[in-house]
Design an enzyme around this catalytic site. Structure first.
Site, PDB file in Angstrom:
ATOM      1  N   ARG A 109      13.751  -9.090 -22.834  1.00 57.29           N
ATOM      2  CA  ARG A 109      12.763  -8.027 -22.685  1.00 57.29           C
ATOM      3  C   ARG A 109      11.658  -8.411 -21.699  1.00 57.29           C
ATOM      4  O   ARG A 109      11.239  -7.587 -20.885  1.00 57.29           O
ATOM      5  CB  ARG A 109      12.172  -7.661 -24.042  1.00 57.29           C
ATOM      6  CG  ARG A 109      11.063  -6.597 -24.010  1.00 57.29           C
ATOM      7  CD  ARG A 109      11.390  -5.406 -23.130  1.00 57.29           C
ATOM      8  NE  ARG A 109      12.674  -4.779 -23.426  1.00 57.29           N
ATOM      9  CZ  ARG A 109      13.287  -3.936 -22.615  1.00 57.29           C
ATOM     10  NH1 ARG A 109      12.762  -3.639 -21.428  1.00 57.29           N
ATOM     11  NH2 ARG A 109      14.439  -3.408 -22.955  1.00 57.29           N
ATOM     12  N   LYS A 144      -6.086  -1.129  -7.895  1.00 61.66           N
ATOM     13  CA  LYS A 144      -5.692  -0.351  -9.078  1.00 61.66           C
ATOM     14  C   LYS A 144      -4.372  -0.908  -9.613  1.00 61.66           C
ATOM     15  O   LYS A 144      -3.305  -0.329  -9.444  1.00 61.66           O
ATOM     16  CB  LYS A 144      -5.578   1.124  -8.730  1.00 61.66           C
ATOM     17  CG  LYS A 144      -6.909   1.754  -8.348  1.00 61.66           C
ATOM     18  CD  LYS A 144      -6.753   3.209  -7.958  1.00 61.66           C
ATOM     19  CE  LYS A 144      -8.098   3.819  -7.559  1.00 61.66           C
ATOM     20  NZ  LYS A 144      -7.965   5.228  -7.106  1.00 61.66           N
ATOM     21  N   LYS A 176     -18.650  -0.076  -1.102  1.00 58.76           N
ATOM     22  CA  LYS A 176     -18.252   1.274  -1.481  1.00 58.76           C
ATOM     23  C   LYS A 176     -19.495   2.141  -1.657  1.00 58.76           C
ATOM     24  O   LYS A 176     -20.627   1.675  -1.533  1.00 58.76           O
ATOM     25  CB  LYS A 176     -17.399   1.217  -2.739  1.00 58.76           C
ATOM     26  CG  LYS A 176     -16.160   0.336  -2.568  1.00 58.76           C
ATOM     27  CD  LYS A 176     -15.192   0.478  -3.705  1.00 58.76           C
ATOM     28  CE  LYS A 176     -14.398   1.771  -3.577  1.00 58.76           C
ATOM     29  NZ  LYS A 176     -13.313   1.862  -4.581  1.00 58.76           N
ATOM     30  N   GLU A 209     -17.446   1.913   3.165  1.00 56.22           N
ATOM     31  CA  GLU A 209     -16.938   3.257   2.897  1.00 56.22           C
ATOM     32  C   GLU A 209     -17.913   4.295   3.418  1.00 56.22           C
ATOM     33  O   GLU A 209     -19.124   4.188   3.211  1.00 56.22           O
ATOM     34  CB  GLU A 209     -16.747   3.431   1.386  1.00 56.22           C
ATOM     35  CG  GLU A 209     -16.222   4.777   0.958  1.00 56.22           C
ATOM     36  CD  GLU A 209     -16.072   4.856  -0.543  1.00 56.22           C
ATOM     37  OE1 GLU A 209     -16.769   5.690  -1.170  1.00 56.22           O
ATOM     38  OE2 GLU A 209     -15.258   4.090  -1.106  1.00 56.22           O
ATOM     39  N   ASP A 231     -13.451   8.022   3.548  1.00 54.74           N
ATOM     40  CA  ASP A 231     -13.067   8.365   2.182  1.00 54.74           C
ATOM     41  C   ASP A 231     -13.104   9.867   1.957  1.00 54.74           C
ATOM     42  O   ASP A 231     -14.133  10.522   2.160  1.00 54.74           O
ATOM     43  CB  ASP A 231     -14.003   7.669   1.187  1.00 54.74           C
ATOM     44  CG  ASP A 231     -13.517   7.806  -0.244  1.00 54.74           C
ATOM     45  OD1 ASP A 231     -12.335   7.522  -0.492  1.00 54.74           O
ATOM     46  OD2 ASP A 231     -14.328   8.202  -1.101  1.00 54.74           O
TER      47      ASP A 231
END
Length: 296
Positions: A109, A144, A176, A209, A231
Protein backbone atom coordinates in the site's frame (compact mmCIF):
# COMPACT_ATOMS: atom_id res chain seq x y z
CA UNK A 1 8.62 13.04 -24.92
CA UNK A 2 10.26 10.94 -22.24
CA UNK A 3 12.41 11.84 -19.25
CA UNK A 4 14.24 8.55 -18.83
CA UNK A 5 17.44 10.33 -17.79
CA UNK A 6 15.80 11.80 -14.69
CA UNK A 7 16.30 10.24 -11.28
CA UNK A 8 14.92 11.31 -7.94
CA UNK A 9 18.36 12.44 -6.77
CA UNK A 10 18.63 14.88 -9.68
CA UNK A 11 15.89 17.10 -8.28
CA UNK A 12 16.14 16.47 -4.57
CA UNK A 13 19.77 16.41 -3.47
CA UNK A 14 19.50 19.87 -1.89
CA UNK A 15 16.33 19.21 0.00
CA UNK A 16 14.61 16.87 2.46
CA UNK A 17 15.76 13.36 3.21
CA UNK A 18 13.49 11.23 1.07
CA UNK A 19 14.50 8.06 2.86
CA UNK A 20 13.25 9.54 6.12
CA UNK A 21 9.93 10.55 4.55
CA UNK A 22 9.46 6.97 3.33
CA UNK A 23 10.41 5.66 6.76
CA UNK A 24 7.73 7.84 8.34
CA UNK A 25 5.17 6.67 5.77
CA UNK A 26 5.92 3.06 6.65
CA UNK A 27 5.69 3.81 10.37
CA UNK A 28 2.30 5.41 9.76
CA UNK A 29 1.06 2.24 8.06
CA UNK A 30 2.92 -0.59 9.81
CA UNK A 31 3.81 0.64 13.31
CA UNK A 32 4.56 -2.44 15.45
CA UNK A 33 3.85 -4.87 12.63
CA UNK A 34 1.75 -5.96 9.65
CA UNK A 35 -0.33 -8.37 11.72
CA UNK A 36 -2.43 -9.57 8.77
CA UNK A 37 0.58 -10.72 6.76
CA UNK A 38 2.52 -12.01 9.76
CA UNK A 39 -0.49 -14.06 10.90
CA UNK A 40 -1.38 -15.56 7.53
CA UNK A 41 1.81 -15.84 5.48
CA UNK A 42 5.03 -17.57 6.60
CA UNK A 43 8.17 -15.60 5.80
CA UNK A 44 9.49 -18.58 3.83
CA UNK A 45 6.77 -18.18 1.17
CA UNK A 46 8.36 -16.60 -1.91
CA UNK A 47 6.59 -14.98 -4.82
CA UNK A 48 6.42 -12.31 -7.48
CA UNK A 49 4.58 -9.04 -7.30
CA UNK A 50 3.80 -7.40 -10.65
CA UNK A 51 3.00 -3.69 -10.83
CA UNK A 52 0.43 -3.27 -13.59
CA UNK A 53 -0.98 -0.05 -15.01
CA UNK A 54 -4.76 0.20 -14.97
CA UNK A 55 -4.83 3.69 -16.55
CA UNK A 56 -3.10 5.49 -19.40
CA UNK A 57 -0.58 8.10 -18.34
CA UNK A 58 3.03 8.87 -17.41
CA UNK A 59 4.80 6.72 -14.85
CA UNK A 60 6.73 8.32 -11.98
CA UNK A 61 8.09 7.07 -8.67
CA UNK A 62 9.98 3.90 -9.55
CA UNK A 63 12.97 5.02 -7.46
CA UNK A 64 10.60 5.66 -4.56
CA UNK A 65 9.17 2.16 -4.92
CA UNK A 66 12.72 0.79 -4.72
CA UNK A 67 13.32 2.71 -1.50
CA UNK A 68 10.05 1.48 0.01
CA UNK A 69 10.74 -2.20 -0.61
CA UNK A 70 14.37 -1.87 0.46
CA UNK A 71 13.31 -0.40 3.79
CA UNK A 72 10.72 -3.13 4.31
CA UNK A 73 13.03 -5.99 3.32
CA UNK A 74 16.34 -5.78 1.38
CA UNK A 75 15.70 -9.36 0.26
CA UNK A 76 13.12 -8.03 -2.25
CA UNK A 77 14.51 -7.51 -5.75
CA UNK A 78 13.06 -5.44 -8.61
CA UNK A 79 13.13 -5.99 -12.37
CA UNK A 80 11.99 -2.87 -14.23
CA UNK A 81 10.25 -2.72 -17.61
CA UNK A 82 9.44 1.02 -17.61
CA UNK A 83 11.32 4.14 -16.52
CA UNK A 84 10.10 7.36 -14.95
CA UNK A 85 8.73 9.56 -17.74
CA UNK A 86 7.60 6.66 -19.94
CA UNK A 87 4.07 6.57 -21.25
CA UNK A 88 2.04 3.68 -19.84
CA UNK A 89 -1.22 2.19 -20.99
CA UNK A 90 -3.81 0.07 -19.22
CA UNK A 91 -2.33 -3.41 -18.86
CA UNK A 92 1.33 -2.43 -19.13
CA UNK A 93 3.82 -4.13 -16.82
CA UNK A 94 5.94 -1.56 -14.97
CA UNK A 95 8.12 -3.79 -12.78
CA UNK A 96 8.27 -7.15 -11.01
CA UNK A 97 9.22 -7.57 -7.38
CA UNK A 98 10.57 -10.93 -6.21
CA UNK A 99 11.13 -12.10 -2.67
CA UNK A 100 9.32 -12.97 0.56
CA UNK A 101 5.57 -12.63 -0.04
CA UNK A 102 4.98 -11.37 3.49
CA UNK A 103 7.37 -8.47 3.05
CA UNK A 104 5.91 -7.52 -0.32
CA UNK A 105 2.42 -7.48 1.19
CA UNK A 106 3.67 -5.10 3.87
CA UNK A 107 5.19 -2.76 1.28
CA UNK A 108 2.19 -2.91 -1.09
CA UNK A 109 0.00 0.00 0.00
CA UNK A 110 2.79 2.48 0.80
CA UNK A 111 4.43 1.75 -2.54
CA UNK A 112 1.15 2.20 -4.43
CA UNK A 113 0.26 5.41 -2.60
CA UNK A 114 3.53 7.02 -3.66
CA UNK A 115 3.54 5.77 -7.24
CA UNK A 116 -0.13 6.40 -8.02
CA UNK A 117 0.00 10.01 -6.84
CA UNK A 118 3.37 10.76 -8.43
CA UNK A 119 2.25 9.23 -11.72
CA UNK A 120 -0.94 11.28 -11.57
CA UNK A 121 1.10 14.48 -11.18
CA UNK A 122 3.46 13.53 -14.01
CA UNK A 123 0.47 12.74 -16.24
CA UNK A 124 -1.28 16.02 -15.42
CA UNK A 125 1.94 17.94 -15.99
CA UNK A 126 2.53 16.33 -19.38
CA UNK A 127 -0.92 17.50 -20.53
CA UNK A 128 -0.05 21.10 -19.64
CA UNK A 129 3.39 20.88 -21.25
CA UNK A 130 1.95 19.40 -24.45
CA UNK A 131 -0.71 22.13 -24.55
CA UNK A 132 1.94 24.89 -24.82
CA UNK A 133 4.30 23.05 -27.19
CA UNK A 134 5.98 25.36 -29.68
CA UNK A 135 5.25 28.59 -27.79
CA UNK A 136 8.54 28.77 -25.89
CA UNK A 137 6.81 29.23 -22.52
CA UNK A 138 7.89 27.15 -19.52
CA UNK A 139 5.31 25.58 -17.20
CA UNK A 140 6.14 25.86 -13.49
CA UNK A 141 4.67 24.25 -10.41
CA UNK A 142 3.94 26.03 -7.08
CA UNK A 143 4.17 25.35 -3.35
CA UNK A 144 0.62 23.94 -3.37
CA UNK A 145 1.83 20.48 -2.43
CA UNK A 146 0.93 17.78 0.08
CA UNK A 147 2.74 18.39 3.40
CA UNK A 148 5.92 16.27 3.61
CA UNK A 149 5.40 15.06 0.01
CA UNK A 150 6.85 18.10 -1.78
CA UNK A 151 10.15 16.46 -2.66
CA UNK A 152 8.34 13.67 -4.49
CA UNK A 153 5.61 15.80 -6.03
CA UNK A 154 8.04 18.34 -7.46
CA UNK A 155 10.14 15.51 -8.84
CA UNK A 156 7.01 14.13 -10.55
CA UNK A 157 6.44 17.57 -12.13
CA UNK A 158 9.90 17.39 -13.69
CA UNK A 159 9.22 13.86 -14.89
CA UNK A 160 6.15 15.26 -16.63
CA UNK A 161 8.31 17.80 -18.48
CA UNK A 162 7.74 21.02 -16.51
CA UNK A 163 10.10 22.83 -14.14
CA UNK A 164 10.03 23.59 -10.44
CA UNK A 165 9.42 27.08 -9.13
CA UNK A 166 11.15 27.67 -5.79
CA UNK A 167 11.19 24.59 -3.59
CA UNK A 168 10.19 26.46 -0.45
CA UNK A 169 10.40 29.75 1.38
CA UNK A 170 14.18 29.48 1.76
CA UNK A 171 15.54 29.35 -1.77
CA UNK A 172 13.98 32.40 -3.44
CA UNK A 173 12.34 35.66 -2.41
CA UNK A 174 8.76 35.94 -3.57
CA UNK A 175 7.07 39.24 -2.71
CA UNK A 176 3.38 38.44 -3.00
CA UNK A 177 0.49 40.84 -2.62
CA UNK A 178 0.33 40.37 1.15
CA UNK A 179 4.05 41.06 1.53
CA UNK A 180 3.70 44.23 -0.52
CA UNK A 181 0.67 45.40 1.46
CA UNK A 182 2.22 44.70 4.87
CA UNK A 183 5.48 46.37 3.81
CA UNK A 184 3.63 49.54 2.85
CA UNK A 185 3.78 49.29 -0.92
CA UNK A 186 5.84 48.02 -3.83
CA UNK A 187 8.71 50.44 -3.41
CA UNK A 188 9.12 49.82 0.31
CA UNK A 189 8.93 46.04 -0.18
CA UNK A 190 11.65 46.06 -2.84
CA UNK A 191 13.90 48.45 -0.91
CA UNK A 192 13.60 46.43 2.31
CA UNK A 193 14.32 43.21 0.41
CA UNK A 194 17.47 44.58 -1.22
CA UNK A 195 18.71 45.89 2.13
CA UNK A 196 18.05 42.48 3.73
CA UNK A 197 19.94 40.61 1.00
CA UNK A 198 22.91 42.95 1.23
CA UNK A 199 23.03 42.89 5.03
CA UNK A 200 22.93 39.09 5.14
CA UNK A 201 25.16 38.52 2.09
CA UNK A 202 22.48 36.42 0.38
CA UNK A 203 22.34 35.65 -3.33
CA UNK A 204 18.66 34.94 -3.86
CA UNK A 205 16.52 35.73 -6.88
CA UNK A 206 13.69 38.17 -6.23
CA UNK A 207 10.24 37.89 -7.76
CA UNK A 208 7.41 40.33 -7.14
CA UNK A 209 3.71 39.87 -7.76
CA UNK A 210 1.81 42.62 -9.57
CA UNK A 211 -1.95 43.02 -9.80
CA UNK A 212 -2.27 45.71 -12.45
CA UNK A 213 -0.44 47.47 -15.26
CA UNK A 214 0.11 50.39 -12.88
CA UNK A 215 1.93 48.10 -10.45
CA UNK A 216 4.07 46.76 -13.29
CA UNK A 217 5.08 50.34 -14.11
CA UNK A 218 5.98 50.98 -10.47
CA UNK A 219 8.19 47.89 -10.37
CA UNK A 220 9.90 48.95 -13.59
CA UNK A 221 10.54 52.38 -12.13
CA UNK A 222 12.04 50.91 -8.96
CA UNK A 223 13.97 47.90 -10.29
CA UNK A 224 15.64 45.55 -7.86
CA UNK A 225 13.90 42.34 -8.95
CA UNK A 226 14.60 39.43 -11.27
CA UNK A 227 11.08 38.39 -12.26
CA UNK A 228 7.69 40.05 -12.38
CA UNK A 229 4.61 37.95 -11.77
CA UNK A 230 1.47 39.04 -13.58
CA UNK A 231 -1.25 37.75 -11.29
CA UNK A 232 -4.79 37.28 -12.58
CA UNK A 233 -4.09 39.31 -15.72
CA UNK A 234 -6.17 38.54 -18.80
CA UNK A 235 -4.15 37.71 -21.93
CA UNK A 236 -4.47 41.20 -23.44
CA UNK A 237 -3.09 42.72 -20.23
CA UNK A 238 -0.18 40.28 -20.27
CA UNK A 239 0.67 41.28 -23.84
CA UNK A 240 0.71 44.91 -22.69
CA UNK A 241 2.81 44.12 -19.63
CA UNK A 242 5.33 42.03 -21.57
CA UNK A 243 5.74 44.88 -24.04
CA UNK A 244 6.35 47.34 -21.17
CA UNK A 245 8.86 45.04 -19.47
CA UNK A 246 10.62 44.56 -22.82
CA UNK A 247 12.92 41.75 -21.68
CA UNK A 248 14.37 43.65 -18.73
CA UNK A 249 13.01 41.06 -16.30
CA UNK A 250 11.63 37.56 -16.52
CA UNK A 251 7.84 37.41 -16.67
CA UNK A 252 5.45 34.92 -15.14
CA UNK A 253 1.70 34.57 -15.56
CA UNK A 254 -0.32 33.06 -12.75
CA UNK A 255 -3.86 32.86 -11.46
CA UNK A 256 -7.09 31.77 -13.11
CA UNK A 257 -5.36 29.94 -15.96
CA UNK A 258 -7.16 26.76 -17.00
CA UNK A 259 -6.33 24.07 -19.51
CA UNK A 260 -8.86 25.69 -21.84
CA UNK A 261 -7.20 29.13 -21.66
CA UNK A 262 -3.61 27.92 -21.32
CA UNK A 263 -2.64 28.15 -24.98
CA UNK A 264 -3.91 31.72 -25.26
CA UNK A 265 -1.80 32.73 -22.25
CA UNK A 266 1.23 30.91 -23.65
CA UNK A 267 1.02 32.94 -26.85
CA UNK A 268 1.27 36.30 -25.05
CA UNK A 269 5.08 36.25 -24.96
CA UNK A 270 5.31 35.58 -21.22
CA UNK A 271 8.32 33.50 -20.11
CA UNK A 272 6.67 31.30 -17.49
CA UNK A 273 3.21 30.12 -16.50
CA UNK A 274 2.84 28.76 -12.97
CA UNK A 275 0.07 26.25 -12.36
CA UNK A 276 -0.91 25.14 -8.86
CA UNK A 277 -3.17 22.46 -10.32
CA UNK A 278 -0.12 20.40 -11.31
CA UNK A 279 0.11 19.17 -7.74
CA UNK A 280 -3.04 20.11 -5.85
CA UNK A 281 -5.78 19.19 -8.31
CA UNK A 282 -4.83 15.82 -9.76
CA UNK A 283 -6.24 12.33 -10.14
CA UNK A 284 -3.96 9.49 -9.14
CA UNK A 285 -3.14 6.92 -11.82
CA UNK A 286 -4.69 3.55 -11.02
CA UNK A 287 -2.18 0.72 -10.58
CA UNK A 288 -2.39 -2.74 -9.07
CA UNK A 289 -0.04 -5.33 -7.66
CA UNK A 290 -0.61 -8.90 -8.86
CA UNK A 291 0.94 -11.78 -6.96
CA UNK A 292 2.32 -15.03 -8.28
CA UNK A 293 3.34 -17.60 -5.66
CA UNK A 294 6.49 -19.61 -6.30
CA UNK A 295 6.55 -23.34 -5.67
CA UNK A 296 8.12 -24.08 -2.31
Amino acid sequence: MTNNDKTLSDSSHLYADQEDIIRQALIEDVREGDHSSIAAVPYTVLGEMKLMAKDNGIVAGIDVAKMVVNQVDPAITMETFKHDGDEIRNGDLVFILRGPARSMLTAERTLLNFMQRMSGIATQTRRYVDAVAGTGVMILDTRKTTPNMRIFEKYAVKVGGAENHRFGLFDMIMLKDNHVDFAGGIEKAIDATQEYLKKNNLQLKVEIETRSIDEVKRVLARGGVDRIMLDNFVPTQIVEAVKLIDGKYETEASGGITMESLREYAQTGVDYISVGALTHHIRSIDMSLKFVIHDQ
